[in-house]
Motif scaffolding. Structure first.
Motif, PDB file in Angstrom:
ATOM      1  N   PRO A 164       0.824  -1.220   0.000  1.00 13.35           N
ATOM      2  CA  PRO A 164       0.000   0.000   0.000  1.00 13.35           C
ATOM      3  C   PRO A 164       0.849   1.256   0.000  1.00 13.35           C
ATOM      4  N   ASP A 165       0.212   2.334  -0.408  1.00  9.20           N
ATOM      5  CA  ASP A 165       0.946   3.601  -0.510  1.00  9.20           C
ATOM      6  C   ASP A 165       1.408   4.102   0.847  1.00  9.20           C
ATOM      7  N   TRP A 166       0.574   3.931   1.881  1.00 10.81           N
ATOM      8  CA  TRP A 166       0.962   4.459   3.194  1.00 10.81           C
ATOM      9  C   TRP A 166       2.183   3.724   3.741  1.00 10.81           C
ATOM     10  N   ALA A 167       2.301   2.425   3.423  1.00 11.48           N
ATOM     11  CA  ALA A 167       3.476   1.688   3.899  1.00 11.48           C
ATOM     12  C   ALA A 167       4.730   2.113   3.155  1.00 11.48           C
ATOM     13  N   SER A 168       4.603   2.351   1.866  1.00 12.18           N
ATOM     14  CA  SER A 168       5.766   2.802   1.092  1.00 12.18           C
ATOM     15  C   SER A 168       6.220   4.180   1.546  1.00 12.18           C
ATOM     16  N   ILE A 169       5.256   5.066   1.808  1.00 14.22           N
ATOM     17  CA  ILE A 169       5.616   6.408   2.266  1.00 14.22           C
ATOM     18  C   ILE A 169       6.274   6.356   3.630  1.00 14.22           C
ATOM     19  N   ALA A 170       5.742   5.525   4.534  1.00 15.59           N
ATOM     20  CA  ALA A 170       6.338   5.416   5.865  1.00 15.59           C
ATOM     21  C   ALA A 170       7.732   4.825   5.792  1.00 15.59           C
ATOM     22  N   ARG A 171       7.931   3.845   4.898  1.00 16.11           N
ATOM     23  CA  ARG A 171       9.255   3.245   4.773  1.00 16.11           C
ATOM     24  C   ARG A 171      10.265   4.255   4.239  1.00 16.11           C
ATOM     25  N   LYS A 172       9.828   5.071   3.281  1.00 10.45           N
ATOM     26  CA  LYS A 172      10.733   6.078   2.748  1.00 10.45           C
ATOM     27  C   LYS A 172      11.082   7.124   3.801  1.00 10.45           C
ATOM     28  N   LYS A 173      10.092   7.543   4.604  1.00  8.38           N
ATOM     29  CA  LYS A 173      10.383   8.509   5.658  1.00  8.38           C
ATOM     30  C   LYS A 173      11.360   7.944   6.679  1.00  8.38           C
ATOM     31  N   ARG A 174      11.175   6.674   7.030  1.00  8.08           N
ATOM     32  CA  ARG A 174      12.081   6.069   8.003  1.00  8.08           C
ATOM     33  C   ARG A 174      13.500   5.969   7.462  1.00  8.08           C
ATOM     34  N   GLU A 175      13.625   5.626   6.189  1.00 10.15           N
ATOM     35  CA  GLU A 175      14.959   5.550   5.605  1.00 10.15           C
ATOM     36  C   GLU A 175      15.610   6.923   5.532  1.00 10.15           C
ATOM     37  N   ARG A 176      14.816   7.958   5.178  1.00 11.09           N
ATOM     38  CA  ARG A 176      15.386   9.305   5.151  1.00 11.09           C
ATOM     39  C   ARG A 176      15.804   9.761   6.547  1.00 11.09           C
ATOM     40  N   GLY A 177      14.989   9.395   7.572  1.00  3.51           N
ATOM     41  CA  GLY A 177      15.364   9.753   8.937  1.00  3.51           C
ATOM     42  C   GLY A 177      16.638   9.072   9.385  1.00  3.51           C
ATOM     43  N   LYS A 178      16.805   7.807   9.007  1.00  2.85           N
ATOM     44  CA  LYS A 178      18.034   7.099   9.367  1.00  2.85           C
ATOM     45  C   LYS A 178      19.252   7.718   8.684  1.00  2.85           C
ATOM     46  N   ARG A 179      19.103   8.057   7.397  1.00  5.59           N
ATOM     47  CA  ARG A 179      20.239   8.678   6.706  1.00  5.59           C
ATOM     48  C   ARG A 179      20.569  10.045   7.287  1.00  5.59           C
ATOM     49  N   ARG A 180      19.510  10.787   7.701  1.00  6.09           N
ATOM     50  CA  ARG A 180      19.756  12.103   8.270  1.00  6.09           C
ATOM     51  C   ARG A 180      20.466  11.995   9.619  1.00  6.09           C
ATOM     52  N   ARG A 181      20.032  11.058  10.450  1.00  6.30           N
ATOM     53  CA  ARG A 181      20.687  10.887  11.746  1.00  6.30           C
ATOM     54  C   ARG A 181      22.113  10.379  11.599  1.00  6.30           C
ATOM     55  N   SER A 182      22.319   9.489  10.637  1.00  2.46           N
ATOM     56  CA  SER A 182      23.676   8.968  10.451  1.00  2.46           C
ATOM     57  C   SER A 182      24.605  10.032   9.915  1.00  2.46           C
ATOM     58  N   SER A 183      24.074  10.947   9.067  1.00  2.00           N
ATOM     59  CA  SER A 183      24.923  12.007   8.535  1.00  2.00           C
ATOM     60  C   SER A 183      25.246  13.058   9.583  1.00  2.00           C
ATOM     61  N   VAL A 184      24.341  13.280  10.523  1.00  2.00           N
ATOM     62  CA  VAL A 184      24.573  14.293  11.554  1.00  2.00           C
ATOM     63  C   VAL A 184      25.485  13.765  12.659  1.00  2.00           C
ATOM     64  N   SER A 185      25.160  12.592  13.157  1.00  2.00           N
ATOM     65  CA  SER A 185      25.911  12.067  14.298  1.00  2.00           C
ATOM     66  C   SER A 185      27.140  11.291  13.889  1.00  2.00           C
ATOM     67  N   GLY A 186      27.142  10.752  12.675  1.00  2.00           N
ATOM     68  CA  GLY A 186      28.296   9.984  12.251  1.00  2.00           C
ATOM     69  C   GLY A 186      28.380   8.657  12.967  1.00  2.00           C
ATOM     70  N   SER A 187      29.581   8.189  13.165  1.00  2.00           N
ATOM     71  CA  SER A 187      29.798   6.886  13.793  1.00  2.00           C
ATOM     72  C   SER A 187      29.620   6.927  15.289  1.00  2.00           C
ATOM     73  N   GLU A 188      29.504   8.103  15.890  1.00  2.00           N
ATOM     74  CA  GLU A 188      29.378   8.184  17.345  1.00  2.00           C
ATOM     75  C   GLU A 188      27.919   8.201  17.797  1.00  2.00           C
ATOM     76  N   SER A 189      26.949   8.033  16.878  1.00  2.00           N
ATOM     77  CA  SER A 189      25.544   8.099  17.269  1.00  2.00           C
ATOM     78  C   SER A 189      25.170   6.957  18.175  1.00  2.00           C
ATOM     79  N   GLY A 190      25.698   5.761  17.917  1.00  2.00           N
ATOM     80  CA  GLY A 190      25.372   4.623  18.759  1.00  2.00           C
ATOM     81  C   GLY A 190      25.947   4.739  20.154  1.00  2.00           C
ATOM     82  N   GLU A 191      27.072   5.445  20.295  1.00  2.00           N
ATOM     83  CA  GLU A 191      27.691   5.570  21.610  1.00  2.00           C
ATOM     84  C   GLU A 191      27.004   6.610  22.477  1.00  2.00           C
ATOM     85  N   ASP A 192      26.225   7.534  21.869  1.00  2.00           N
ATOM     86  CA  ASP A 192      25.587   8.591  22.647  1.00  2.00           C
ATOM     87  C   ASP A 192      24.215   8.196  23.160  1.00  2.00           C
TER      88      ASP A 192
END
Length: 584
Positions: free
Chosen positions: A196-224
């Motif tokens: 369904p469209d709502w699942a595809s949109i939610a999956r895309k938002k989650r992937e964009r959020g993960k990429r945004r957090r990884s780009s901001v925090s870098g490799s130290e995000s898991g340690e914080d």
């Protein structure tokens, strides 16, 4: 007796074996060029002229050594994309390695000398290109929690089962392995039921959020993460702050009645939700002297328990602020408590009010209908006759009267303030509001309600923002809670007077975050309104003239305002879901 020769002739007739569709495509003895061209278009059979048709064969070196009598028969109808794949040197995926590891570990535990091995076949090659054929699945998937090692050895026939023929890629496909069978079933399911469209949109938002957090925090995000959790005292599963409700529209949906599993035989006196958000329990007290508990799930709402109290007409039932017990009161000088953990019920001790009741002086109340717990649950305030208010010690468990307060006329309603130091407020028959200091046991402030006539009950919210006073004429005055207990200020001024109802107010109830106020009257049918507290305006879309409310007797919100329960005189408890809070 001689048998019928015709029957003998029919029974002796040879039966022709059913040939599957596409099994005799290579028999070119009685086919012309036009028929071969049509087979090439429909079934993918290689087309060749009549003279050279018998000389073209597809030969596999590996198959020629093992089965020379079936040379070229297995791969003749496959496409080039199915015969070849690109080896990117990534190794087997986690899905391929899990069953082999399980087989290897089982063999080591049993100490068997023979270790089964999975030969490399066409099935393994097809599994390796699953991400290319199904782009919806991500390339990096989580490892399964459990895999069956026998799936590798399973062989499924697709041609013998009519329901499985749709899984074939070519008419000649028959037997496939367990992995390939699972892949084709998954492909068929996704073809019939696309994402369904709502699942595809939610999956895309989650992937964009993960990429945004990884780009901001870098490799130290898991340690914080761990220091951030340890530095806060809030709950890990704490919900976010409630969003503001628009004043124009209330998104509400009706569910199955809360007491449909065990309806009451009389009028619903009280409905109340458990104070804990993790315990979805609703109590109902009815005129048949029964208290019922329901588990509210929004679907079936199963009935949990029924408590019958023959000696007490229950008119008021509330949960203790701690959520461990239930207090039941009525027009009697005693009460009952029900312990939710032990399932035991207890009556108030004899001589709770001393000897004044038996002496006939009438200084104490012969009824406990008007009572209220303080926010901590240590003190129970009970309104008696002639303006007396008794303070019962609830913390010690002995239920003894530890103090008394006095008003000039009978007290109609009690409310513990959340804004100040826990003052007790009482509304009297002459529309006077008394403010008592419990520590000093005296009245510290008294003021007159706006309008000054017919005030019936009052109540406030759990946030300490508002105080409302309902009258016999249907008017509801809304005050600032802090101004009602301010000793230095004079008479508090009303924020607004709500005049949507025209009959006597019988119910006032706020939700958990003080955004909604439910006002109702039981004198007339369908007399209920929902008020938007920030703007102090009533919602226009609900309730409507077609909403089957009946004569509303009691209203309550759940702890997180996901549900709204409404009791009426017909013994039904209507249940509604507030979508604004259920979607947070």
């Amino acid at each position: 007796m001689v048998k019928n020769p015709r029957k003998r002739q029919k029974t002796g007739k040879p039966q022709h074996k059913t040939i599957p569709l596409g099994a005799d495509l290579r028999n070119d003895t009685s086919k012309d060029d036009e028929e071969r061209r049509l087979e090439n278009l429909l079934f993918g059979v290689p087309y060749a002229p009549e003279k050279a048709g018998k000389e073209i064969l597809v030969v596999s070196d590996e198959e020629a050594e093992d089965e020379p009598h079936e040379v070229g028969r297995e791969f003749e109808n496959l496409l080039d994309s199915d015969l070849f794949f690109v080896d990117n040197n990534t190794g087997l995926s986690e899905l391929d390695q899990a069953p082999q590891d399980d087989v290897q570990s089982d063999a080591d535990d049993d100490e068997e000398p023979v270790i089964p091995e999975v030969p490399e076949s066409d099935e393994d090659e097809e599994i390796s290109i699953i991400p290319q054929e199904i782009p919806q699945q991500p390339q990096k998937t989580k490892a399964p929690a459990w895999t069956d090692p026998d799936d590798v050895n399973v062989q499924v026939s697709l041609a013998s089962n009519n329901r499985l023929r749709k899984l074939r890629d070519a008419p000649s496909d028959d037997t496939v392995g367990g992995r390939e069978y699972e892949r084709r079933l998954r492909r068929q399911f996704e073809h019939i039921n696309p994402t369904p469209d709502w699942a595809s949109i939610a999956r895309k938002k989650r992937e964009r959020g993960k990429r945004r957090r990884s780009s901001v925090s870098g490799s130290e995000s898991g340690e914080d993460v761990v220091p951030e959790l340890l530095a806060s005292t809030a709950g890990i599963l704490a919900t976010a702050k409630s969003r503001a409700i628009p004043p124009s529209t209330l998104f509400i949906e009706r569910l199955r009645d809360a007491n449909q599993a065990a309806p009451a035989d009389g009028e619903i006196k009280t409905v109340a939700f458990h104070p804990s958000p993790h315990i979805p329990v609703l109590l109902t007290a009815s005129a048949d002297r029964r208290l019922r508990l329901f588990h509210i799930d929004g679907l079936t709402n199963p009935h949990a328990q029924t408590l019958h109290v023959p000696s007490l007409p229950i008119t008021n039932a509330v949960f203790h602020p701690s959520g461990t017990s239930i207090l039941m009161t009525g027009p009697r000088p005693f009460y009952y408590t029900y312990d939710l953990q032990s399932g035991a019920s207890h009556r108030s001790p004899r001589g709770l009010w001393g000897t004044t009741f038996s002496s006939g002086r009438g200084d104490q109340g012969a009824s406990m209908e008007i009572s209220s717990f303080n926010p901590t649950g240590d003190i129970l305030a009970v309104a008696g006759r002639r303006g007396q208010v008794h303070l019962v010690d609830w913390r010690s468990g002995a239920a003894q009267v530890v103090g008394e307060l006095k008003a000039n006329t009978n007290v109609k309603s009690l409310w513990w303030s959340k804004a100040g130091a826990g003052e007790l407020l009482g509304l009297t028959e002459d529309s006077q509001v008394y403010v008592w200091n419990i520590g000093q046991r005296k009245c510290v402030k008294r003021w007159q309600d706006e309008g000054g006539f017919g005030s019936r009950l009052f109540g406030g919210d759990s946030q300490g923002k508002y105080l409302t006073v309902g009258s016999n004429t249907g008017l509801v005055n809304v005050y600032n809670a802090e101004s009602t207990i301010d000793l230095e200020g004079g008479k508090p001024k009303t924020l607004k007077t709500i005049g949507n109802l025209t009959t006597s107010i019988s119910t006032l109830r706020f939700n958990h975050d003080s955004q909604l106020l439910a006002i109702a009257s039981n004198d007339k049918k369908d007399q209920m309104r929902m008020v938007h507290c920030p703007s102090l305006t009533a919602f226009g879309n609900w309730p409507t003239s077609s909403t089957p409310l009946g004569h509303v007797t009691s209203v309550d919100f759940s702890r997180e305002s996901e549900y709204l329960a409404i009791g009426n005189t017909r013994g039904r408890v209507l249940l509604y879901q507030l979508r604004h809070f259920s979607q947070q």
